[in-house]
Design an enzyme around this catalytic site. Structure first.
Site, PDB file in Angstrom:
ATOM      1  N   HIS A  46      32.659 130.156  35.115  1.00 26.45           N
ATOM      2  CA  HIS A  46      34.073 129.773  35.097  1.00 26.45           C
ATOM      3  C   HIS A  46      34.596 129.514  33.690  1.00 26.45           C
ATOM      4  O   HIS A  46      35.804 129.410  33.485  1.00 26.45           O
ATOM      5  CB  HIS A  46      34.317 128.555  36.008  1.00 26.45           C
ATOM      6  CG  HIS A  46      33.832 127.246  35.469  1.00 26.45           C
ATOM      7  ND1 HIS A  46      32.624 126.693  35.822  1.00 26.45           N
ATOM      8  CD2 HIS A  46      34.387 126.363  34.597  1.00 26.45           C
ATOM      9  CE1 HIS A  46      32.478 125.536  35.223  1.00 26.45           C
ATOM     10  NE2 HIS A  46      33.529 125.310  34.464  1.00 26.45           N
ATOM     11  N   ASP A  59      27.464 130.194  39.393  1.00 26.35           N
ATOM     12  CA  ASP A  59      28.383 129.849  38.304  1.00 26.35           C
ATOM     13  C   ASP A  59      27.696 129.967  36.944  1.00 26.35           C
ATOM     14  O   ASP A  59      27.890 129.135  36.065  1.00 26.35           O
ATOM     15  CB  ASP A  59      28.965 128.450  38.486  1.00 26.35           C
ATOM     16  CG  ASP A  59      30.154 128.197  37.552  1.00 26.35           C
ATOM     17  OD1 ASP A  59      30.762 129.173  37.090  1.00 26.35           O
ATOM     18  OD2 ASP A  59      30.443 127.009  37.262  1.00 26.35           O
ATOM     19  N   SER A 108      31.171 121.963  29.944  1.00 28.65           N
ATOM     20  CA  SER A 108      30.784 123.000  30.892  1.00 28.65           C
ATOM     21  C   SER A 108      30.048 124.129  30.193  1.00 28.65           C
ATOM     22  O   SER A 108      30.542 124.716  29.235  1.00 28.65           O
ATOM     23  CB  SER A 108      32.034 123.552  31.579  1.00 28.65           C
ATOM     24  OG  SER A 108      31.685 124.357  32.659  1.00 28.65           O
TER      25      SER A 108
END
Length: 394
Positions: free
Chosen positions: A131, A161, A234
């Site tokens: 993402h 992911d 992230s």
């Protein structure tokens, strides 16, 4: 006669010492080899910590100095297609303002995002979250030493992911995967670029392992930590005190968007599997049954936990449907492995090669039967956008 055997104990001692040394060498982690033949560093064993005279830990700076150079900042740019404000196309409006339009009417054609990544190969391969780089038109990687480089996407795996990107650089610092397992209570450090302030290190412990059924990814086996991770972390690294990569930070549980001490990382074992698959095949190939399952309802809270899962939906044209599996069937085992939860079955099926045959032990109408199913290939799906858990924003 006695004197002639006085050397025997020394020979036995030498044999024991050499055997012990050989056993220690066998216990050392082996250096993994990538599909393209590049040898990666082996997992470190000795913790890199500074202690006081009393034995207490006073700093983790040694581990940070080893790991931090292998964690990068990722900047992405995406072109945004926006309709022009109708006032800007009005001739009288243009005549009044000329080219000096109010700022409120100007629209930036680009959307910038921030994230982190981990260098896992000295020739420029980087692991990050899918993402972070999804739909990006341009990806810029910022190294720890200040250098920047443009990156290209090698492959993505939305189901976990994870994504692999590459920069054209060599002899880069690398974080070795930790594959020897983790224990709840182990000290961990999270390294990333929270809120774009620059590389930051936070410290905590492993709060839990094997977290699943959270609704974040299709395949879940998360490490939970209380080390503070925030938007921008992230794709960053979760390391141990020896400087090994424990996992890639991917999500937080939060009502405000900030850290509440409940963060999740994808384990290094999963990261390495996805990385090797993408390098070998350009994608991750997984098995597929074509059923939706849920854990068995526990009516008596005092009774032992029931094993198996219940099929709540069966795709008629899918492998399970073709093999005769019906809604309501209770799946107890797959290839003699007892199924303990829905996530256990999903992860186990994913590891099976397409076109292979698996045997399911099911219960239907209180009767036990065995069914052979030919596994198909799983198609990738996008992340669950309705999850109450927050994948770390870009």
């Amino acid at each position: 006669m006695r004197r002639s055997f006085t050397w025997l104990p020394w020979v036995l001692l030498i044999i024991v010492i050499l055997g012990f040394i050989g056993w220690q060498q066998l216990q050392k982690p082996k250096a993994p080899v990538m599909p393209d033949g590049v040898r990666l560093p082996a997992e470190k064993v000795e913790p890199l910590i500074n202690t006081s005279r009393t034995g207490g830990v006073v700093s983790y700076s040694a581990a940070v100095k080893v790991a931090a150079p292998a964690v990068v900042n990722i900047f992405t740019m995406q072109k945004v297609n926006q309709k022009e404000n109708p006032l800007l196309s009005d001739p009288s409006f243009r005549e009044f303002f000329g080219n000096q339009f109010p700022d409120q009417l100007k629209q930036d054609p680009n959307e910038n995002s921030l994230g982190s990544g981990v260098i896992v190969s000295p020739d420029g391969y980087i692991l990050t979250n899918n993402h972070v780089i999804a739909q990006a038109d341009q990806i810029i990687v910022g190294l720890h030493d200040g250098r920047r480089a443009s990156a290209k996407v090698v492959g993505t795996d939305p189901d976990t992911d994870l994504a692999v990107i590459k920069i054209e650089m060599n002899q880069l610092p690398v974080l070795p995967f930790k594959l020897s397992g983790n224990e709840v209570g182990d000290v961990v450090l999270a390294i990333g670029n929270p809120f774009g302030v620059g590389q930051t290190v936070t410290q905590g412990i492993i709060s839990a392992t094997g977290r699943s059924d959270l609704g974040i990814n299709t395949y879940e086996d998360f490490i939970q930590t209380d080390a503070a991770i925030n938007p921008g972390n992230s794709g960053g690294a979760l390391i141990d005190v020896a400087g090994n990569l424990i996992g890639v930070n991917t999500a937080i549980f939060s009502q405000s968007g900030g850290s509440l001490g409940i963060g999740f990382a994808i384990p290094a074992k999963v990261c390495q599997q996805v990385f090797n698959s993408i390098l070998k095949d350009g994608r991750v190939i997984r098995g597929f049954l074509g059923i939706t399952v849920q854990s068995v309802a526990q009516e008596d809270v005092f009774a032992p936990k029931q094993q198996g899962v219940v099929a709540v939906d069966v795709l008629a044209a899918g492998p399970a449907g073709k093999a005769g599996i019906k809604r309501g069937d209770k799946i107890l085992k797959m290839n003699d492995e007892v199924i303990s939860s829905a996530s256990h079955l999903i992860n186990y099926v994913a590891m099976q090669a397409p076109n292979s045959i698996v045997q399911l032990e099911i219960e239907r109408d209180q009767k036990i039967m065995n069914v052979n199913v030919e596994i198909a290939e799983k198609k990738n799906q996008e992340l669950n956008a309705d999850s109450q858990y927050i994948p770390l924003p870009r």
